[in-house]
Write a protein that holds these residues in place. Structure first.
Motif, PDB file in Angstrom:
ATOM      1  N   ASN A 144       0.823  -1.203   0.000  1.00 23.12           N
ATOM      2  CA  ASN A 144       0.000   0.000   0.000  1.00 23.12           C
ATOM      3  C   ASN A 144       0.860   1.257   0.000  1.00 23.12           C
ATOM      4  O   ASN A 144       1.820   1.363   0.770  1.00 23.12           O
ATOM      5  CB  ASN A 144      -0.915   0.015   1.223  1.00 23.12           C
ATOM      6  CG  ASN A 144      -1.975  -1.059   1.173  1.00 23.12           C
ATOM      7  OD1 ASN A 144      -2.398  -1.464   0.080  1.00 23.12           O
ATOM      8  ND2 ASN A 144      -2.406  -1.529   2.325  1.00 23.12           N
ATOM      9  N   PRO A 145       0.521   2.247  -0.817  1.00 21.17           N
ATOM     10  CA  PRO A 145       1.217   3.534  -0.773  1.00 21.17           C
ATOM     11  C   PRO A 145       0.722   4.351   0.414  1.00 21.17           C
ATOM     12  O   PRO A 145      -0.247   3.960   1.087  1.00 21.17           O
ATOM     13  CB  PRO A 145       0.805   4.184  -2.092  1.00 21.17           C
ATOM     14  CG  PRO A 145      -0.567   3.646  -2.336  1.00 21.17           C
ATOM     15  CD  PRO A 145      -0.543   2.222  -1.833  1.00 21.17           C
ATOM     16  N   LEU A 151      -0.671  12.674   0.887  1.00 18.66           N
ATOM     17  CA  LEU A 151       0.218  12.865  -0.255  1.00 18.66           C
ATOM     18  C   LEU A 151       0.093  14.277  -0.822  1.00 18.66           C
ATOM     19  O   LEU A 151      -1.002  14.844  -0.898  1.00 18.66           O
ATOM     20  CB  LEU A 151      -0.108  11.858  -1.352  1.00 18.66           C
ATOM     21  CG  LEU A 151       0.378  10.428  -1.126  1.00 18.66           C
ATOM     22  CD1 LEU A 151      -0.229   9.500  -2.183  1.00 18.66           C
ATOM     23  CD2 LEU A 151       1.906  10.349  -1.168  1.00 18.66           C
ATOM     24  N   VAL A 155       0.563   9.442  -6.613  1.00 20.51           N
ATOM     25  CA  VAL A 155       0.633   8.227  -5.798  1.00 20.51           C
ATOM     26  C   VAL A 155       1.827   7.386  -6.260  1.00 20.51           C
ATOM     27  O   VAL A 155       1.954   7.086  -7.458  1.00 20.51           O
ATOM     28  CB  VAL A 155      -0.661   7.408  -5.910  1.00 20.51           C
ATOM     29  CG1 VAL A 155      -0.549   6.116  -5.094  1.00 20.51           C
ATOM     30  CG2 VAL A 155      -1.851   8.236  -5.445  1.00 20.51           C
ATOM     31  N   PRO A 156       2.716   7.015  -5.342  1.00 22.68           N
ATOM     32  CA  PRO A 156       3.879   6.222  -5.744  1.00 22.68           C
ATOM     33  C   PRO A 156       3.537   4.742  -5.897  1.00 22.68           C
ATOM     34  O   PRO A 156       2.494   4.267  -5.423  1.00 22.68           O
ATOM     35  CB  PRO A 156       4.843   6.424  -4.580  1.00 22.68           C
ATOM     36  CG  PRO A 156       3.939   6.566  -3.391  1.00 22.68           C
ATOM     37  CD  PRO A 156       2.742   7.352  -3.918  1.00 22.68           C
ATOM     38  N   SER A 157       4.435   4.025  -6.516  1.00 23.76           N
ATOM     39  CA  SER A 157       4.360   2.562  -6.590  1.00 23.76           C
ATOM     40  C   SER A 157       5.307   1.995  -5.541  1.00 23.76           C
ATOM     41  O   SER A 157       6.522   2.234  -5.586  1.00 23.76           O
ATOM     42  CB  SER A 157       4.770   2.089  -7.984  1.00 23.76           C
ATOM     43  OG  SER A 157       4.814   0.669  -8.035  1.00 23.76           O
ATOM     44  N   CYS A 158       4.747   1.261  -4.580  1.00 26.54           N
ATOM     45  CA  CYS A 158       5.527   0.746  -3.457  1.00 26.54           C
ATOM     46  C   CYS A 158       5.529  -0.779  -3.454  1.00 26.54           C
ATOM     47  O   CYS A 158       4.532  -1.409  -3.854  1.00 26.54           O
ATOM     48  CB  CYS A 158       4.947   1.245  -2.129  1.00 26.54           C
ATOM     49  SG  CYS A 158       4.882   3.036  -1.965  1.00 26.54           S
ATOM     50  N   TRP A 176      11.781  -2.621   1.676  1.00 26.45           N
ATOM     51  CA  TRP A 176      10.736  -1.840   0.989  1.00 26.45           C
ATOM     52  C   TRP A 176      11.389  -0.985  -0.077  1.00 26.45           C
ATOM     53  O   TRP A 176      12.537  -0.536   0.098  1.00 26.45           O
ATOM     54  CB  TRP A 176      10.036  -0.983   2.025  1.00 26.45           C
ATOM     55  CG  TRP A 176       9.068   0.070   1.561  1.00 26.45           C
ATOM     56  CD1 TRP A 176       7.715  -0.058   1.423  1.00 26.45           C
ATOM     57  CD2 TRP A 176       9.368   1.436   1.232  1.00 26.45           C
ATOM     58  NE1 TRP A 176       7.147   1.146   1.032  1.00 26.45           N
ATOM     59  CE2 TRP A 176       8.150   2.066   0.908  1.00 26.45           C
ATOM     60  CE3 TRP A 176      10.548   2.184   1.193  1.00 26.45           C
ATOM     61  CZ2 TRP A 176       8.078   3.412   0.535  1.00 26.45           C
ATOM     62  CZ3 TRP A 176      10.490   3.514   0.815  1.00 26.45           C
ATOM     63  CH2 TRP A 176       9.263   4.119   0.488  1.00 26.45           C
ATOM     64  N   SER A 178      10.234   2.190  -3.309  1.00 27.79           N
ATOM     65  CA  SER A 178       9.166   3.065  -3.786  1.00 27.79           C
ATOM     66  C   SER A 178       9.685   3.981  -4.884  1.00 27.79           C
ATOM     67  O   SER A 178      10.865   4.345  -4.903  1.00 27.79           O
ATOM     68  CB  SER A 178       8.622   3.917  -2.633  1.00 27.79           C
ATOM     69  OG  SER A 178       7.647   4.842  -3.086  1.00 27.79           O
ATOM     70  N   TYR A 181       7.985  10.298  -4.149  1.00 23.76           N
ATOM     71  CA  TYR A 181       6.725  10.902  -3.704  1.00 23.76           C
ATOM     72  C   TYR A 181       6.994  11.928  -2.622  1.00 23.76           C
ATOM     73  O   TYR A 181       8.101  11.999  -2.055  1.00 23.76           O
ATOM     74  CB  TYR A 181       5.734   9.850  -3.204  1.00 23.76           C
ATOM     75  CG  TYR A 181       6.046   9.192  -1.880  1.00 23.76           C
ATOM     76  CD1 TYR A 181       5.545   9.713  -0.682  1.00 23.76           C
ATOM     77  CD2 TYR A 181       6.806   8.036  -1.812  1.00 23.76           C
ATOM     78  CE1 TYR A 181       5.796   9.093   0.537  1.00 23.76           C
ATOM     79  CE2 TYR A 181       7.068   7.416  -0.599  1.00 23.76           C
ATOM     80  CZ  TYR A 181       6.566   7.950   0.571  1.00 23.76           C
ATOM     81  OH  TYR A 181       6.818   7.346   1.778  1.00 23.76           O
ATOM     82  N   ARG A 183       4.893  13.720   0.885  1.00 22.42           N
ATOM     83  CA  ARG A 183       3.720  13.760   1.754  1.00 22.42           C
ATOM     84  C   ARG A 183       3.920  14.852   2.790  1.00 22.42           C
ATOM     85  O   ARG A 183       5.046  15.224   3.123  1.00 22.42           O
ATOM     86  CB  ARG A 183       3.449  12.416   2.433  1.00 22.42           C
ATOM     87  CG  ARG A 183       4.515  11.947   3.367  1.00 22.42           C
ATOM     88  CD  ARG A 183       3.944  11.030   4.433  1.00 22.42           C
ATOM     89  NE  ARG A 183       4.989  10.425   5.224  1.00 22.42           N
ATOM     90  CZ  ARG A 183       5.665  11.042   6.188  1.00 22.42           C
ATOM     91  NH1 ARG A 183       5.425  12.312   6.466  1.00 22.42           N
ATOM     92  NH2 ARG A 183       6.598  10.407   6.873  1.00 22.42           N
TER      93      ARG A 183
END
Length: 246
Positions: A144-145, A151, A155-158, A176, A178, A181, A183
């Motif tokens: 889940n981002p 944000l 939306v990032p790809s995580c 992890w 990503s 991004y 926030r």
């Protein structure tokens, strides 16, 4: 962590919301000297001042010893080499780590000048009966981002992989990554140790105090911190998290 002596002084000049563990380890006057006695695994620690569900410390080791753990401990080798002999013999090289679960009995051997950071979980651990090394080559799965309402970027790809988690789900570790991004500042209700494997990230609090970490840096956020996140390139990290069960 059992009783400690009076505080000597904090590790050098970082914003209050983040603690640079390499700087902390390099400063022999930083932190609180533990009163734990016996094997150097326990007695050779300096503790980051914090009263909460985890205890963060650094230790300088050489030689060998034998211990049984009363708590889950994640150990990250900052410098040198640490060998753990339990169910099997595992070498933990610099810039990686392993979870040592509650109840584990093991022998350790450290090269001269070995330094390590330790995150001890003070709750009910024991999510394994053996040493659990971080698998830096693990296959990462989509995760889940950050929540959309925090944000300030696309939306990032995580992706992530979890190596270990306690039965109650509160204490865990893994890897992890990503895409970039940003926030806004949020309140940290969890504790997290991070070792950046790639990229960089800048944290900033509501008062303009900022800290930027890059590949190879090792740092920890503790509950009560409040800061934003900005990464302008793909990043990856080794992580250790305490998060209270819902």
């Amino acid at each position: 962590m059992s009783g400690v002596t009076e505080k000597v002084r904090d590790a050098a000049a970082m914003p209050a919301f983040v603690h640079d563990l390499r700087a902390f380890a390099a400063d022999p006057a930083a932190g609180e000297a533990t009163r734990e006695t016996g094997d150097a695994w326990f007695a050779a620690r300096r503790v980051l001042p914090y009263d909460g569900p985890v205890a963060v410390s650094v230790m300088t080791l050489e030689g060998s010893g034998e211990v049984t753990l009363g708590f889950d401990e994640f150990v990250f080798v900052i410098a040198g080499t640490l060998t753990i002999a339990a169910d099997t013999t595992r070498e933990i090289a610099a810039d990686t780590g392993a979870m040592l679960p509650q109840g584990l009995a093991f022998g350790w051997t450290a090269a001269a000048g070995t330094q390590a950071a330790v995150v001890r979980y003070l709750g009910a651990g024991g999510g394994a009966d053996h040493v659990v090394p971080i698998d830096l080559a693990a296959t990462l799965n989509p995760s889940n981002p950050p929540a959309a309402d925090v944000l300030t970027s696309d939306v990032p790809s995580c992706r992530s992989h979890t190596d270990y988690v306690t039965p109650n789900g509160e204490f865990m570790c893994g890897v992890w990554d990503s895409t970039p991004y940003a926030r806004r500042a949020i309140d940290y209700r969890h504790a997290e140790l991070m070792h950046l494997l790639a990229g960089s990230v800048t944290f900033e609090d509501d008062h303009g105090n900022a800290a930027t970490f890059r590949r190879g840096d090792l740092f920890v956020m503790l509950p009560g911190a409040r800061c934003s996140w900005l990464s302008t390139e793909d990043c990856a990290k080794l992580w250790v998290i305490y998060r209270a069960a819902a």
